[in-house]
Motif scaffolding. Sequence first.
Motif, short mmCIF file in Angstrom:
data_model
loop_
_atom_site.label_atom_id
_atom_site.label_comp_id
_atom_site.label_asym_id
_atom_site.label_seq_id
_atom_site.Cartn_x
_atom_site.Cartn_y
_atom_site.Cartn_z
N VAL A 19 21.70 20.16 -13.28
CA VAL A 19 20.27 19.93 -13.47
C VAL A 19 19.90 20.11 -14.94
O VAL A 19 19.27 19.25 -15.55
N VAL A 20 20.32 21.23 -15.50
CA VAL A 20 20.01 21.52 -16.90
C VAL A 20 20.62 20.46 -17.82
O VAL A 20 19.97 19.96 -18.74
N LEU A 21 21.86 20.09 -17.56
CA LEU A 21 22.56 19.11 -18.38
C LEU A 21 21.87 17.74 -18.34
O LEU A 21 21.62 17.13 -19.39
N PHE A 22 21.53 17.28 -17.15
CA PHE A 22 20.90 15.96 -17.03
C PHE A 22 19.50 15.93 -17.64
O PHE A 22 19.12 14.94 -18.26
N VAL A 23 18.75 17.01 -17.49
CA VAL A 23 17.42 17.06 -18.11
C VAL A 23 17.55 17.12 -19.64
O VAL A 23 16.82 16.44 -20.36
N TRP B 211 17.37 7.23 -15.29
CA TRP B 211 18.05 7.71 -14.08
C TRP B 211 18.41 9.19 -14.17
O TRP B 211 18.57 9.85 -13.14
N SER B 212 18.56 9.75 -15.36
CA SER B 212 19.07 11.12 -15.46
C SER B 212 18.10 12.16 -14.90
O SER B 212 18.53 13.13 -14.27
N VAL B 213 16.81 11.96 -15.10
CA VAL B 213 15.83 12.90 -14.55
C VAL B 213 15.82 12.82 -13.03
O VAL B 213 15.75 13.84 -12.34
#
Length: 155
Positions: free
Chosen positions: A23-27, A42-44
């Motif tokens: 979650v942290v990485l994608f945000v 798409w990442s969020v």
Amino acid sequence: MKNITHGLLKLETILTSGLMVGVVLFVFVAAVMRWVGAPLSWSVEFAQLLFVWVIFLGANKALREGKHIGVDFITSRLPEKLSNLIAIIMNLLMISFLVFVGYHGTLLSIENSVRLINNLPLSYSFVTMAVPVGAALMIITLLIHTSKLIKKQFA
């Protein structure tokens, strides 16, 4: 049996921690890419999918470790047998609620199987399946706690 249980608990902890890191990485990646001027839409949404799973797996872990918020002002002053009886009744009420939530979560997952997550080629049921899976895990946890309380009550 204890080795299997210990292994499953360790797997749950690793999975929950890994999902939270995801979650942290994608945000973070989404924020950096938006700052650079090449947003990744798409990442969020993928981070939100992971976060839903973290919530339900984490809820089970908190339940198992007795870390959910509780008010025991009255029950802590009662005799142990009566306090245990109230805890058993509360666990049974929670189990019945989780059965309801799990059933309707399964129906929702089936309904959402054809719906796609925006900007991702994944079925929305990947998000909604966290509800019945989390409910099932919490039911198992509550059944274990309740059986211990019943043994303690009639010992």
